[in-house]
Design an enzyme around this catalytic site. Structure first.
Site, short mmCIF file in Angstrom:
data_model
loop_
_atom_site.label_atom_id
_atom_site.label_comp_id
_atom_site.label_asym_id
_atom_site.label_seq_id
_atom_site.Cartn_x
_atom_site.Cartn_y
_atom_site.Cartn_z
N HIS A 420 -3.54 -3.06 -3.52
CA HIS A 420 -3.32 -4.54 -3.46
C HIS A 420 -3.98 -5.27 -4.62
CE1 HIS A 420 -7.09 -4.08 -1.21
NE2 HIS A 420 -7.23 -5.28 -1.68
N ASP A 511 -2.91 2.37 0.67
CA ASP A 511 -3.07 1.21 -0.26
C ASP A 511 -3.85 1.99 -1.49
OD1 ASP A 511 -3.83 -1.03 -1.78
OD2 ASP A 511 -4.90 -1.72 -0.16
N SER A 603 -13.35 -4.19 -1.79
CA SER A 603 -12.14 -3.32 -1.52
C SER A 603 -12.14 -2.38 -2.70
CB SER A 603 -10.80 -3.96 -1.19
OG SER A 603 -10.36 -4.87 -2.38
#
Length: 725
Positions: A420, A511, A603
């Site tokens: 992402h 992801d 992240s």
């Protein structure tokens, strides 16, 4: 030492300070989260570091020695936050921006300190705690800890240098509520507004100085009988244990709140890469009233003093800050210390000498205040491999507006991060095209989006040639393919930027993405994975570049927590495993839920076990229905689900990554946090939000073959994803 042993030792050096003074207009509690107001007087309280006579294992620092000598004080001292006493200073000192070593309180204001009382006993082990007692105290000095203030300024200003504004403040979250109540209930004169102009300024330098200013209190009746000696902790590192003893909301009910304990770890050290730290970021839960509390390491050695937290405006995010003892000891220059005791006309604030002193401080001065006996202790509460794992986490920037974290997989510079970061539109984010994915709005929030700031300069471009060479589709790279990708390596006091290119972006439900550094400037420390899934309740660490972004210059931060939930599915429903893996009667972990705080930018960071081995890839937070994130509810991809990535890292066989591109209804539903009555999704996911995710994933696979050129992509975007602008 066990935490209860550290807590027992800390009680000798922990106290609560209160000040009571006239306040007929009820204005003294501004910027304070709690107070008592009765019969025209206001009472405020804060925690304090208590130093009975002879309690320091080393000679007292010149700062405290000179202050006590100038006032003729021979008893103990207590250090607390200056914000406790500043509202009750006389007007001419309350409006001054300089520190004071001859402060004066308004008439009828007085200070008391609540201390633990121990009954006499033959030995230390036999001592019993009696009822706490109040001791009268007087204000000796107000000290600016300039080194810590400079570190706070660097945090407040890094993202607001162009606009001279900051999205951060230094206060407790509850302080704003009290401030609004006071604004509504009281009417202020023009003079009182001017009196508050300095203390409530939102300019970062003034906020930082006000937050790191400490008050030195003299406690004459404090006895030194049977007093333990406290050593000073050596330099802290990320992951070191901390214990804080303070009195949250103390004055409201001392019997409930006096000398409460909070525990946590060092999240980061400032200045970044410096051998001597003036400020620590702490991963620990604290409450209003704990400012001024002493902070100890796992060997009950003194680390420093807690200050008010760094708080993100408009959110519940707070970062606890600790002023180190070394910074307090060196708060005043030698020239300034010599002026203590002279007449007020001779005692001038010598800012230039402060700067020269700070630059010329030698290691010998530092060693003077660090106990040799403390240095010989086993300071570090962490596995020796944990620092190596921390060094394997890098900062990843894309273009000039986004950053996230990444993990070094091998010594050739292969980096694991989240997809992402490169394709935000697939996960409910706005992409670099300014388009918004209309298909789904996750009930989780991916954490790569950073502030819109200019980042470090970089030159690497994602090219079409790279896409063909590494089997990354033009569609996956998006329409704007000239976004620069850079990697920042942190090693000691140096930070090195490197160019990178895209290797792989998963088209499946996981992801994940892979980047390749184009040059290897230093020897890299690769992460060591642990494929055995941790058990629920296991201690874990999160390491990533969260919250403050690249311009802050901070290294990766560390937070701690536990594995609160492990989501597993039957292996027969998991198509992302290598074909060689035995899947008979085996449940596969596909998601780890943890309590360690995760903030935007973290992240792509690493989830570590207590041995310093990687157990997961940080991916997302949960968020409230109103949109605010829940930092302590986050999700990671277990290493077991990333086995193909590590196989590719070891042998370079790209075909193994094709397993990650396969659609999977179960995984799509899990990572969409889709509600279901069955843990294995017996109901059809197409009926809910997860079905939309799966439908979109299948749609991408169908369109993959037709998107071979830039014209195809332009037509797709124009016809299938119309802009809302």
């Amino acid at each position: 030492m066990a935490p209860h042993e550290v807590a027992a030792a800390a009680r000798d050096f922990s106290a609560m300070a209160r000040i009571v003074g006239p306040d007929p207009k009820s204005v003294k509690m501004r910027r304070h989260a709690f107070h008592l107001h009765q019969s025209g007087s206001t009472t405020l309280s804060a925690s304090a570091l208590l130093l009975p006579p002879g309690s320091l294992a080393e000679p007292p620092p010149p700062l405290l020695d000179r202050i006590c000598s100038a006032h003729g004080h021979a008893g103990g001292v207590a250090l607390t936050s200056a914000s406790l006493v500043e509202p009750f200073l006389v007007a001419e000192q309350r409006n001054s921006t300089s520190q004071e070593f001859q402060p004066r309180l308004v008439p009828e204001a007085h200070i008391d300190v609540l201390v633990e009382h121990e009954e006499e006993a033959r030995s230390i082990g036999d001592r019993k705690s009696g009822a706490p007692r109040w001791l009268s105290a007087r204000l000796l000095a107000i000290v600016d800890v300039s080194a810590s203030a400079d570190s706070v300024i660097s945090l407040l200003q890094h993202e607001g240098s162009l606009t001279r504004s900051s999205s951060w403040d230094v206060c407790w979250s509850l302080a704003d509520v009290n401030r609004k109540q006071v604004d509504n209930d009281a009417r202020y004169s023009l003079e009182s507004n001017r009196n508050r102009a300095y203390t409530e300024s939102t300019e970062p330098p003034m906020l930082a100085r006000a937050a790191t200013r400490i008050a030195v209190l003299g406690v004459s009746n404090l006895k030194s009988n049977n007093t333990r000696c406290v050593n000073v902790s050596p330099m802290q590192r990320r992951g070191d244990s901390l214990l804080i003893m303070g009195s949250p909301f103390g004055i409201l009910s001392p019997v409930h709140f006096f000398n409460s304990i909070s525990v946590g770890v060092v999240a980061n050290c400032l200045p970044p890469g410096a051998s001597r730290c003036s400020l620590l970021m702490a991963d620990v839960h604290c409450l209003p009233g704990m400012e001024g509390a002493p902070v100890f390491d796992k060997n009950s050695c003194l680390v420093g003093m807690l200050m008010k937290p760094l708080r993100q405006k408009g959110s519940i995010v707070e970062v606890q800050l600790v002023i180190t003892w070394d910074a307090i000891c060196n708060a005043w220059s030698s020239n300034k210390l010599e002026k203590i005791g002279r007449s007020p006309s001779e005692s001038v604030d010598d800012r230039s000498s402060d700067c020269k002193y700070k630059d010329s401080c030698s290691a010998d001065l530092y060693k003077r205040f660090v106990s040799n006996s403390a240095s010989s202790l086993n300071q570090y509460d962490i596995s020796p491999s944990l620092p190596e794992a921390i060094s394997s986490v890098v900062l990843v920037t894309v273009g000039e507006t986004s950053w996230a974290s990444g993990i070094i997989l091998n010594k050739n510079g292969l980096i694991l991060t989240n997809a992402h970061l490169l394709e935000p539109w697939r996960f409910g984010r706005t992409s670099s095209l300014g388009l918004q994915n209309k298909i789904t709005s996750f009930s989780e929030e991916h954490t790569c989006e950073g502030e819109n700031n200019l980042l470090q300069p970089r030159h690497c471009k994602v090219s079409n040639g790279d896409a063909v060479k590494h089997d990354v589709s033009l569609f996956n790279l998006g329409f704007k393919r000239d976004r620069a990708i850079s990697i920042r390596l942190d090693h000691g006091e140096r930070q090195t930027w490197c160019n990178a290119r895209v290797v792989f972006i998963s088209k499946g439900p996981l992801d994940v993405a892979l980047l390749q550094m184009e040059k290897i400037p230093i020897e890299l420390c690769a992460i060591r994975p642990e494929f055995i899934c941790p058990t629920a309740g296991s201690s874990v660490y999160v390491v990533g570049h969260g919250l403050l972004g690249p311009q802050s210059g901070l290294c990766s931060s560390l937070t701690s927590g536990v594995v609160s939930k492990i989501v597993k599915i039957p292996s027969t429903q998991y198509s992302q495993l290598p074909s060689a893996v035995d899947i008979n009667s085996m449940d596969i972990p596909v998601m780890l839920q943890t309590t360690a705080a995760v903030h935007p930018g973290a992240s792509g960071g690493v989830l570590l076990n207590s041995l310093g081995r990687m157990v997961g890839l940080i991916t997302s937070n949960a968020k409230h229905g109103g949109g605010s994130t829940i930092p302590n509810l986050n999700f990671s991809i277990p290493c077991k689900s990333l086995e193909m990535v590590f196989k590719y890292s070891a042998n370079g066989y790209f075909k193994i990554l094709e397993q990650l591109d396969k659609p999977n209804e179960v995984l799509s539903s899990i990572w969409a946090l889709a509600p279901t009555s069955s843990p294995f999704f017996s109901t059809s996911p197409e009926n809910g939000r997860a079905g939309k995710v799966l439908e979109f994933s299948k749609f991408l696979a169908d369109k993959q073959e037709g998107l071979k050129s830039r014209k195809d992509i332009e037509a797709f975007i124009r016809d299938k994803i119309p802009s809302k602008i």
